[in-house]
Design a protein around this motif. Structure first.
Motif, mmCIF file in Angstrom:
data_model
loop_
_atom_site.group_PDB
_atom_site.id
_atom_site.type_symbol
_atom_site.label_atom_id
_atom_site.label_comp_id
_atom_site.label_asym_id
_atom_site.label_seq_id
_atom_site.Cartn_x
_atom_site.Cartn_y
_atom_site.Cartn_z
ATOM 1 N N SER A 209 0.800 -1.232 0.000
ATOM 2 C CA SER A 209 0.000 0.000 0.000
ATOM 3 C C SER A 209 0.828 1.275 0.000
ATOM 4 O O SER A 209 0.310 2.346 -0.315
ATOM 5 C CB SER A 209 -0.932 0.008 1.212
ATOM 6 N N MET A 210 2.114 1.202 0.332
ATOM 7 C CA MET A 210 2.963 2.390 0.378
ATOM 8 C C MET A 210 3.701 2.637 -0.938
ATOM 9 O O MET A 210 4.362 3.658 -1.098
ATOM 10 C CB MET A 210 3.985 2.252 1.509
ATOM 11 N N MET A 211 3.592 1.728 -1.883
ATOM 12 C CA MET A 211 4.422 1.784 -3.083
ATOM 13 C C MET A 211 4.001 2.908 -4.032
ATOM 14 O O MET A 211 2.824 3.069 -4.338
ATOM 15 C CB MET A 211 4.365 0.442 -3.804
ATOM 16 N N SER A 212 4.993 3.663 -4.507
ATOM 17 C CA SER A 212 4.725 4.732 -5.470
ATOM 18 C C SER A 212 5.279 4.415 -6.859
ATOM 19 O O SER A 212 4.810 4.970 -7.842
ATOM 20 C CB SER A 212 5.316 6.061 -4.978
ATOM 21 N N ARG A 213 6.280 3.526 -6.941
ATOM 22 C CA ARG A 213 6.834 3.135 -8.250
ATOM 23 C C ARG A 213 6.989 1.620 -8.289
ATOM 24 O O ARG A 213 7.562 1.025 -7.373
ATOM 25 C CB ARG A 213 8.196 3.776 -8.505
ATOM 26 N N ALA A 214 6.506 1.014 -9.367
ATOM 27 C CA ALA A 214 6.667 -0.421 -9.584
ATOM 28 C C ALA A 214 7.140 -0.621 -11.020
ATOM 29 O O ALA A 214 6.369 -0.440 -11.973
ATOM 30 C CB ALA A 214 5.362 -1.159 -9.329
ATOM 31 N N ILE B 3 -3.366 0.053 -4.738
ATOM 32 C CA ILE B 3 -2.169 0.761 -4.264
ATOM 33 C C ILE B 3 -2.401 2.258 -4.485
ATOM 34 O O ILE B 3 -2.115 2.808 -5.551
ATOM 35 C CB ILE B 3 -0.906 0.281 -4.990
ATOM 36 N N TYR B 4 -2.916 2.905 -3.479
ATOM 37 C CA TYR B 4 -3.394 4.279 -3.596
ATOM 38 C C TYR B 4 -2.289 5.232 -4.050
ATOM 39 O O TYR B 4 -2.544 6.154 -4.832
ATOM 40 C CB TYR B 4 -3.950 4.741 -2.239
ATOM 41 N N ARG B 5 -1.064 5.026 -3.596
ATOM 42 C CA ARG B 5 0.024 5.970 -3.866
ATOM 43 C C ARG B 5 0.765 5.695 -5.172
ATOM 44 O O ARG B 5 1.694 6.416 -5.521
ATOM 45 C CB ARG B 5 1.033 5.948 -2.712
ATOM 46 N N LEU B 6 0.394 4.649 -5.889
ATOM 47 C CA LEU B 6 1.161 4.259 -7.070
ATOM 48 C C LEU B 6 1.055 5.309 -8.173
ATOM 49 O O LEU B 6 -0.026 5.601 -8.672
ATOM 50 C CB LEU B 6 0.673 2.907 -7.592
ATOM 51 N N ALA B 7 2.214 5.860 -8.555
ATOM 52 C CA ALA B 7 2.267 6.887 -9.595
ATOM 53 C C ALA B 7 2.836 6.354 -10.902
ATOM 54 O O ALA B 7 2.436 6.796 -11.980
ATOM 55 C CB ALA B 7 3.097 8.083 -9.119
ATOM 56 N N ASP B 8 3.786 5.410 -10.816
ATOM 57 C CA ASP B 8 4.444 4.883 -12.016
ATOM 58 C C ASP B 8 4.366 3.365 -12.024
ATOM 59 O O ASP B 8 4.866 2.711 -11.097
ATOM 60 C CB ASP B 8 5.913 5.311 -12.063
ATOM 61 N N MET C 95 -7.286 4.741 -10.605
ATOM 62 C CA MET C 95 -6.240 5.006 -9.607
ATOM 63 C C MET C 95 -5.975 6.497 -9.511
ATOM 64 O O MET C 95 -5.731 7.161 -10.532
ATOM 65 C CB MET C 95 -4.975 4.235 -9.957
ATOM 66 N N PRO C 96 -5.978 7.060 -8.316
ATOM 67 C CA PRO C 96 -6.014 8.517 -8.160
ATOM 68 C C PRO C 96 -4.735 9.260 -8.500
ATOM 69 O O PRO C 96 -4.794 10.415 -8.918
ATOM 70 C CB PRO C 96 -6.369 8.701 -6.680
ATOM 71 N N VAL C 97 -3.558 8.646 -8.323
ATOM 72 C CA VAL C 97 -2.316 9.375 -8.581
ATOM 73 C C VAL C 97 -1.478 8.742 -9.683
ATOM 74 O O VAL C 97 -0.341 9.153 -9.918
ATOM 75 C CB VAL C 97 -1.469 9.523 -7.299
ATOM 76 N N LEU C 98 -2.020 7.753 -10.377
ATOM 77 C CA LEU C 98 -1.273 7.115 -11.458
ATOM 78 C C LEU C 98 -1.016 8.122 -12.576
ATOM 79 O O LEU C 98 -1.945 8.690 -13.142
ATOM 80 C CB LEU C 98 -2.060 5.921 -12.005
ATOM 81 N N SER C 99 0.260 8.337 -12.900
ATOM 82 C CA SER C 99 0.601 9.303 -13.945
ATOM 83 C C SER C 99 1.296 8.657 -15.138
ATOM 84 O O SER C 99 1.259 9.192 -16.242
ATOM 85 C CB SER C 99 1.498 10.413 -13.380
ATOM 86 N N LEU D 19 1.206 9.754 -19.134
ATOM 87 C CA LEU D 19 1.869 8.943 -20.153
ATOM 88 C C LEU D 19 1.205 7.573 -20.175
ATOM 89 O O LEU D 19 1.198 6.868 -19.168
ATOM 90 C CB LEU D 19 3.364 8.812 -19.855
ATOM 91 N N LEU D 20 0.648 7.224 -21.323
ATOM 92 C CA LEU D 20 -0.025 5.939 -21.490
ATOM 93 C C LEU D 20 0.504 5.272 -22.754
ATOM 94 O O LEU D 20 0.330 5.777 -23.859
ATOM 95 C CB LEU D 20 -1.540 6.129 -21.589
#
Length: 369
Positions: free
Chosen positions: A204-209, A227-232, A251-255, A280-281
């Motif tokens: 749940s803390m992961m921001s990049r995978a 994973i709420y914080r996942l951005a990448d 996902m709220p912060v996926l960029s 970026l998609l």
């Protein structure tokens, strides 16, 4: 109260005892570091020439200690650095050898960074998972082989796991989902196979995978959307199949989402193209089919939207003209048909963005409608 000479002497002894500061590392830590050094060869920079003397906390390159007890806390050895030892020689680092299990005797380690040395081989010592305080494990850019330790989930305090650009194989350990503090996961450019753990969403803390450029198979777990914080998220250049979970689009912060060069089928979830935070998609080089969802709005902002080399059909959605910004758009090598809309973003795109479709016409293509 009257103080006698005995009282004064005792007070002096207590003060001396409580003010004692350890000024050199324990012999056991020093011995572990020298054993670690003995299995490595670094021929050009001479960084291990600094590992002399009885105190490994002072002027040993890449080693730092806890100031209160002089236990070794960090080993930070990067083969690519702006440090003057690199700039003076005008070269990046090169090191051969292997990682000695003696590292595991340094039970106060919080950071183990042995990165970008290009020639270090062998496996990751299994005992690494017994380091209770480890927060950063960064072994990127070597020639490591073997598997990730099966019980890697024991590293409860780990925030960074980076083993990219090696030759690791085997599957992603199921225990990885127990790394509750993990924020950065990079397994890219290895030979890791098997499926992505179905309950990866527990991180749940992961921001990049970053799991790209491996040999992963199976479907994308829907739990990733938890994973709420996942951005990448980068799963590109694998052998992943199945469909794209609809929930990922919410996902709220996926960029950044890279799924290109896989075997993903089915339709593109409308939620992905409707997600105003997605910047970026890249879904290119898959087996996606169906129509492009007509869901673009003035909130749509893509620096990159690459849907090329799929089996998409039908017309280009007119709502795409309403987008706030589309930097790079690639719809080539599909089965699209009809007139290309006019105006932004189509007026600044090249013909290659639309080439090799069934029957697209209009500018910037030469086909007249």
């Amino acid at each position: 109260m009257k103080f006698t000479g005995v009282h004064v002497a005792v007070a002096v002894l207590i003060a001396a005892a409580t003010s004692t500061v350890v000024t050199s590392c324990p012999p056991s830590d020093r011995a572990a570091l020298l054993s670690f050094k003995s299995t490595l060869t670094e021929p050009y920079l001479g960084i291990f020439n600094t590992w002399t003397g009885s105190d490994c906390c002072t002027n040993w390159y890449g080693v730092s200690c806890d100031p209160t007890d002089s236990r070794v806390n960090d080993i930070i050895l990067r083969g690519e650095s702006e440090d003057k030892i690199f700039t003076q020689t005008g070269r990046s680092g090169y090191m051969t050898g292997s990682l000695s299990p003696s590292l595991c005797q340094l039970d106060r380690l919080t950071s183990l960074i042995v990165a970008d040395w290009k020639g270090i081989s062998g496996g990751i010592p299994a005992c690494t998972t017994a380091l209770p305080h480890l927060r950063i494990l960064d072994l990127i850019g070597n020639q490591l082989t073997g598997k990730l330790p099966s019980d890697i989930g024991k590293l409860e305090k780990l925030t960074v796991l980076n083993v990219a650009d090696n030759k690791l194989s085997g599957e992603i350990p199921a225990s990885i989902v127990n790394l509750k503090s993990l924020m950065h996961l990079d397994l890219s450019n290895n030979k890791i196979s098997g499926g992505i753990p179905a309950d990866l969403g527990k991180l749940s803390m992961m921001s990049r995978a970053l799991l790209n450029r491996n040999q992963l198979t199976g479907a994308i777990p829907a739990s990733i959307s938890e994973i709420y914080r996942l951005a990448d998220l980068d799963l590109s250049t694998n052998m992943i199949s199945g469909t794209i979970p609809e929930q990922i689009g919410s996902m709220p912060v996926l960029s950044t989402l890279n799924l290109d060069s896989n075997r993903i089928s089915g339709e593109i979830p409308a939620s992905l193209l409707r997600n105003s935070g997605l910047n970026l998609l890249n879904l290119s080089r898959n087996l996606l089919e169906g129509h492009l969802p007509d869901v673009f709005t003035p909130m749509t902002y893509f620096s990159v939207l690459d849907l090329s080399n799929n089996r998409l059909k039908g017309a280009i959605p007119k709502s795409l003209s309403a987008a706030k910004y589309i930097g790079h758009l690639d719809l080539s090598n599909n089965r699209l048909c009809g007139k290309i809309p006019v105006g932004f973003p189509f007026d600044h795109l090249e013909a290659s963005s639309f080439s090799n479709n069934d029957c697209l016409c209009g500018l910037p293509l030469m086909q007249v409608c």
